[in-house]
Design an enzyme around this catalytic site. Structure first.
Site, PDB file in Angstrom:
ATOM      1  N   ARG A 233       0.851  -1.174   0.000  1.00 30.64           N
ATOM      2  CA  ARG A 233       0.000   0.000   0.000  1.00 30.64           C
ATOM      3  C   ARG A 233       0.895   1.235   0.000  1.00 30.64           C
ATOM      4  NH1 ARG A 233      -3.868  -2.220  -1.761  1.00 30.64           N
ATOM      5  NH2 ARG A 233      -5.924  -2.466  -0.803  1.00 30.64           N
ATOM      6  N   GLU A 262      -3.268   8.367  -5.485  1.00 28.29           N
ATOM      7  CA  GLU A 262      -3.410   7.748  -6.799  1.00 28.29           C
ATOM      8  C   GLU A 262      -4.574   8.387  -7.541  1.00 28.29           C
ATOM      9  OE1 GLU A 262      -3.655   3.478  -6.434  1.00 28.29           O
ATOM     10  OE2 GLU A 262      -1.698   3.321  -5.451  1.00 28.29           O
ATOM     11  N   HIS A 281      -0.416   0.926 -10.104  1.00 23.76           N
ATOM     12  CA  HIS A 281      -1.194  -0.005  -9.273  1.00 23.76           C
ATOM     13  C   HIS A 281      -1.735  -1.166 -10.118  1.00 23.76           C
ATOM     14  CE1 HIS A 281      -3.604  -0.138  -5.278  1.00 23.76           C
ATOM     15  NE2 HIS A 281      -3.370  -1.364  -5.713  1.00 23.76           N
TER      16      HIS A 281
END
Length: 330
Positions: A233, A262, A281
Site C-alpha cells: 500500500r 493515486e 497499481h
C-alpha cells in the site's frame, strides 16, 4: 440457509458492473450502485460486495447498513472498508486473498531483474541510438527482505528463491525454520534488520502499526546499494522521506506500484527520478483478473446462503486474514 430465500445484495461497482454475475442474480436480489447510490442500495441489504475496491464510500453510507451481515471486498487489502463502524459491528468481513499472489510475485521478480540488468538504462540508450557496453549484476545470492508474510509475501519469497536470491521475511511473529522465508524477523524492530539486505520488498497490510513504517529512519538504515520495492500500500511509505533518500543516495533505487495518492500527481518528482520504476497499481492485474475476483466472491456467496463457514474471513482488529484461520461461521 439464511433467513430469506432471496437475500438482498448490494454491489458497489462504479460505472461498470462485475462480469459473470448471472448465477448470483438468480439467487439474490442484486442492487448495482455507484458511491452516490450506496446508501439506498444498502437499505435492507444483507450482503455487500465491494467490487470497486478502491472506493472509500462505505463509511459514509454505513448509516443505511442496519440489516447487513456480510461484506466482501474484491481485493486482498481491506483498509478502504476497515473503519470503526464495521470493526465494532457483527458484520463478517471477507476479502479476495489468493487471487493476486502469483502475479505480484512475478512483478517483483521482474523489477529485481530490471534493476540488476539495468534494463531502464538500456531502453534509454536504445531510444537514443547509443551503443554503450556495460556490466550488470547477478541476482543469485543477493539478500532480500520481504516485509509482510501473508500469501502474497510467501509467493514472492518462493519465486525469488527459485531465481537464486536469499530471502528472509519480517512480520509480527519472529522465528526460524519457516518453509518459505527461513528466518522471520520482528517487523517492530525493522530498522535493526534492514542494513543486511540488497532488496527490501514491502507487501504488508495497511494497519495503524504499518502506516508510514518506511520513513527516513528506515531508508537511512538500508544499504546505499539497496533497492526498495512497494507492492503493498502506498501509505506504508512516507513519500517525502523516500524522495529525500533517493536524492541523497541513501538507497540506490525504488520500484513503486502503489502510492499514497493515486493517480500519482503529475508534479511528483518520482516521475523523472533516475533509478525509479513506476507502474499504476497494476502489479497483480493479469488478464482475466476481474472474472477471477467474481469467482472468489461467488464461491463465498454459495457458502453464505447455505449457512456454511466463509473463506478468507478478516480479523477486523488485525486488518487481515490470520494465516491459521481460513473461515468462520457465515
Amino acid at each position: 440457509m439464511i433467513a430469506s430465500e432471496f437475500p438482498v445484495l448490494a454491489v458497489l461497482c462504479g460505472s461498470a458492473p462485475p462480469p459473470d454475475m448471472a448465477a448470483i442474480e438468480e439467487a439474490a436480489v442484486v442492487r448495482y450502485t455507484d458511491a452516490r447510490g450506496l446508501p439506498e442500495a444498502l437499505t435492507g441489504a444483507q450482503g455487500l460486495f465491494v467490487y470497486d475496491f478502491l472506493s472509500t464510500a462505505v463509511p459514509g453510507a454505513w448509516h443505511a447498513a442496519g440489516d447487513l451481515r456480510w461484506l466482501h471486498i474484491a481485493s486482498a487489502g481491506v483498509d478502504p472498508v476497515l473503519f470503526p463502524g464495521l470493526v465494532e459491528s457483527d458484520v463478517v468481513l471477507t476479502n479476495s486473498r489468493g487471487v493476486f499472489d502469483d502475479a505480484i510475485a512475478e512483478y517483483v521478480l521482474c523489477v529485481v531483474l530490471a534493476f540488476a540488468k539495468d534494463f531502464a538504462r538500456s531502453l534509454d540508450l536504445q531510444r537514443a541510438g547509443t551503443w554503450q557496453h556495460r556490466e550488470t549484476e547477478r541476482v543469485a545470492g543477493r539478500e532480500v527482505l520481504v516485509v509482510g508474510t501473508g500469501p502474497i509475501g510467501r509467493s514472492i519469497a518462493r519465486l525469488l528463491r527459485a531465481a537464486g536470491l536469499r530471502v528472509s521475511g519480517a512480520g509480527r511473529r519472529p522465528r526460524t525454520g519457516d518453509p518459505d522465508f527461513g528466518t522471520l524477523h520482528d517487523s517492530a524492530q525493522l530498522t535493526e534488520h534492514l542494513p543486511a539486505f540488497d532488496y527490501v520488498v514491502a507487501v504488508a497490510p495497511l494497519t495503524e502499526q504499518t502506516k508510514g513504517m518506511f520513513d527516513a529512519a528506515a531508508f537511512a538504515a538500508m544499504k546505499p546499494s539497496a533497492r526498495f520495492v512497494n507492492v503493498g500500500r502506498g501509505e506504508l511509505v512516507v513519500t517525502s522521506d523516500l524522495v529525500a533518500a533517493l536524492r541523497g543516495g541513501e538507497i540506490a533505487g525504488a520500484a513503486l506500484d502503489v502510492f499514497d495518492t493515486e493517480p500519482l500527481p503529475g508534479d511528483s518528482p518520482l516521475w523523472t527520478m533516475p533509478d525509479v520504476l513506476l507502474s499504476p497499481h497494476m502489479s497483480g492485474d493479469f488478464a482475466g483478473w476481474r472474472n477471477t475476483l467474481v469467482e472468489v466472491f461467488a464461491a463465498n456467496f454459495r457458502r453464505w446462503v447455505a449457512g456454511e463457514p466463509l473463506h478468507n474471513v478478516v480479523d477486523k482488529r488485525l486488518g487481515y486474514v490470520p494465516s491459521e484461520s481460513q473461515g468462520a461461521a457465515g
